[in-house]
Scaffold this active site. Structure first.
Site, PDB file in Angstrom:
ATOM      1  N   HIS A  70       0.895  -1.203  -0.183  1.00  0.00           N
ATOM      2  CA  HIS A  70      -0.135   0.002  -0.087  1.00  0.00           C
ATOM      3  C   HIS A  70       0.909   1.095   0.096  1.00  0.00           C
ATOM      4  O   HIS A  70       1.945   1.270   0.642  1.00  0.00           O
ATOM      5  CB  HIS A  70      -0.920  -0.086   1.199  1.00  0.00           C
TER       6      HIS A  70
ATOM      7  N   ASP B 276      -0.573   4.285   0.600  1.00  0.00           N
ATOM      8  CA  ASP B 276      -1.397   5.186   1.544  1.00  0.00           C
ATOM      9  C   ASP B 276      -0.453   5.241   3.056  1.00  0.00           C
ATOM     10  O   ASP B 276       0.253   4.160   3.053  1.00  0.00           O
ATOM     11  CB  ASP B 276      -2.759   5.203   1.712  1.00  0.00           C
TER      12      ASP B 276
ATOM     13  N   ASP C 200       6.698   1.805   6.766  1.00  0.00           N
ATOM     14  CA  ASP C 200       5.219   1.419   6.415  1.00  0.00           C
ATOM     15  C   ASP C 200       4.637   1.926   5.484  1.00  0.00           C
ATOM     16  O   ASP C 200       3.843   3.041   5.726  1.00  0.00           O
ATOM     17  CB  ASP C 200       4.569   1.176   7.705  1.00  0.00           C
TER      18      ASP C 200
ATOM     19  N   GLU D  12      -5.048   1.141   2.709  1.00  0.00           N
ATOM     20  CA  GLU D  12      -4.819   0.095   3.620  1.00  0.00           C
ATOM     21  C   GLU D  12      -5.261   0.663   5.219  1.00  0.00           C
ATOM     22  O   GLU D  12      -5.534   0.000   6.024  1.00  0.00           O
ATOM     23  CB  GLU D  12      -3.685  -0.654   3.504  1.00  0.00           C
ATOM     24  N   GLU D  13      -4.525   1.813   5.335  1.00  0.00           N
ATOM     25  CA  GLU D  13      -4.331   2.280   6.810  1.00  0.00           C
ATOM     26  C   GLU D  13      -5.691   2.909   7.512  1.00  0.00           C
ATOM     27  O   GLU D  13      -5.683   3.097   8.544  1.00  0.00           O
ATOM     28  CB  GLU D  13      -3.329   3.668   6.660  1.00  0.00           C
TER      29      GLU D  13
ATOM     30  N   GLU E 238       4.767  -5.551   4.304  1.00  0.00           N
ATOM     31  CA  GLU E 238       4.507  -4.822   5.316  1.00  0.00           C
ATOM     32  C   GLU E 238       6.039  -5.032   6.086  1.00  0.00           C
ATOM     33  O   GLU E 238       6.456  -5.946   6.289  1.00  0.00           O
ATOM     34  CB  GLU E 238       3.490  -5.521   5.890  1.00  0.00           C
TER      35      GLU E 238
ATOM     36  N   HIS F 191       4.313   4.454  12.069  1.00  0.00           N
ATOM     37  CA  HIS F 191       3.237   5.160  12.563  1.00  0.00           C
ATOM     38  C   HIS F 191       3.766   6.147  13.592  1.00  0.00           C
ATOM     39  O   HIS F 191       2.993   7.190  14.264  1.00  0.00           O
ATOM     40  CB  HIS F 191       1.932   4.361  13.153  1.00  0.00           C
TER      41      HIS F 191
HETATM   42 ZN   LIG Z   1       1.225  -0.990   6.540  1.00  0.00          ZN
END
Ligand SMILES: [Zn+2]
Length: 392
Positions: free
Chosen positions: A71, A73, A104, A147-148, A176, A365
């Site tokens: 992903h 995003d 990520d 995805e997030e 991931e 994150h």
């Molecule tokens: Zn991820």
């Protein structure tokens, strides 16, 4: 430039905070298109959610077909002033690439694209050079921008769209951030399923001074909670820890001291392993409930919809070749793990065996998400090792 660092920086410089694309898929489309991939941009929409862009790119038409999923995003940067460099600057400081998505998982995608481009260049532009085994093979990328957050207009729909076009995937690598401490420590080969529900016990409301005219659901729900959750659901399996049913709330919504409530509810969540399917698990819990209720207690379970089914890719030739590639580059023998939360692998697993191997997840994150450039180089080598073994 087609090395992993350049691609990662180009991706980070697109502020693709979910569900925005901000040019991120275009970066990949350009690099892959130039190498001969047929690229499809597919937009999915659903009422109440934002439209989301996705990318499917494939080179080759034959089996075996390995797909790299991911992903583009990212989660929001949070307090941008707290970052030591701009969250979307893609700056390298002391050999470390900083930016939202560094691990990520724009970094992971960049490594897979760089590895595939190197692999193709070494094989005359094809997944498998002529003269080797039958079937020239295919490589594809399944990249979503959803995805997030809600994961509604992303991988789940892209897979369905691909299947309707007749696309068949033999194996998938999802980049991931699977590693816990150091690159090479962990491959994720599965996840437990998740199923939530509410136990509802019917009573008869009444005055506490006249309990014979009422039926109190409070003692009954306490008994049922114990009956349902006391005995383990199983004792684990070859790849998984034991399943677990956890009650997380008990509610009667009663503010009065002189009223017996008419209903009691208790919420629970189950994390379950491959001893169960969603259906068999529900049946097991309902059977326990029926036994505990007997003819006296009136209770039922309201199940929440769930698309988090248990899945596992069993150890075999595919995991073996990934382990060998990881060992060769990092000197570590990775653990085949099924721990942790969910990812898009749960959707992919219904189409083909999937493993998750990417960067180290420690800063994902967080403020100052970052990855050593050396890790990008190593992960690219691991992916190349997987491709060489896969098509060799
Ligand atoms: Zn991820």
């Amino acid at each position: 430039m087609t090395d992993a660092l350049s691609i990662a920086r180009d991706l980070i410089r697109c502020p693709s905070v979910t569900p925005a694309d901000a040019g991120a898929l275009g970066v990949l489309e350009k690099a892959l298109g130039a190498a001969g991939f047929i690229c499809h941009r597919v937009t999915f929409s659903e009422e109440g959610t934002a439209d989301v862009d996705n990318l499917y790119a494939r080179i080759g038409t034959e089996a075996p077909h390995i797909t790299f999923a991911g992903h583009t995003d990212v989660v929001p940067p949070g307090d941008e002033g707290a970052w030591s460099v701009g969250a979307f600057s893609g700056e390298v400081k002391d050999g470390v690439l900083h930016g939202r998505g560094a691990v990520d998982m724009k970094g992971g995608i960049a490594c897979s694209v760089a590895a595939v481009l190197e692999h193709l260049a070494a094989n005359g532009g094809k997944p498998r050079a002529d003269g080797q085994k039958s079937g020239s093979g295919s490589i594809s990328f399944l990249i979503t921008g959803d995805e997030e957050d809600v994961s509604i207009n992303g991988t789940i729909k892209l897979l369905k769209w691909a299947a309707e076009r007749g696309e068949k995937f033999d194996h998938c690598v999802l980049g991931e951030p699977s590693n816990v401490e150091t690159l090479g420590d962990t491959i994720k080969v599965g996840r437990r399923g998740s199923q939530s529900g509410t136990l509802v016990v019917d009573g008869v409301q009444g005055h506490v001074a006249y309990p014979h005219r009422a039926s109190n659901p409070v003692p009954d729900i306490s008994r049922l909670i114990v009956a349902i959750s006391d005995e383990p659901l199983d004792h684990g399996s070859a790849q998984f820890q034991a399943s677990n049913l956890e009650f997380v709330s008990v509610d009667v919504g009663n503010k009065a001291f002189n009223v017996i409530p008419g209903e009691a509810r208790a919420k629970f969540n189950i994390r379950y392993n491959d001893n169960h399917t969603q259906a068999s698990l529900r049946e097991l819990v309902e059977t326990r409930l029926a036994k505990a209720c007997g003819n006296r207690i009136k209770a039922r379970i309201v199940w929440e919809p769930s698309n988090s089914n248990v899945f596992v890719t069993k150890p075999g030739p595919f995991t073996d070749l990934a382990v060998a590639a990881i060992e060769e580059v990092t000197g570590r023998k990775p653990e085949l793990s099924t721990s942790g939360g969910t990812s898009d692998a749960r959707f992919i697993a219904s189409y083909c065996p999937v493993i998750e191997f990417g960067l180290v997840g420690q800063t994902m994150h967080q403020i100052d998400e970052r990855v050593p450039v050396a890790d990008l180089e190593k992960l690219t080598k691991v992916y190349r090792g997987i491709l060489t073994r896969y098509f060799g």
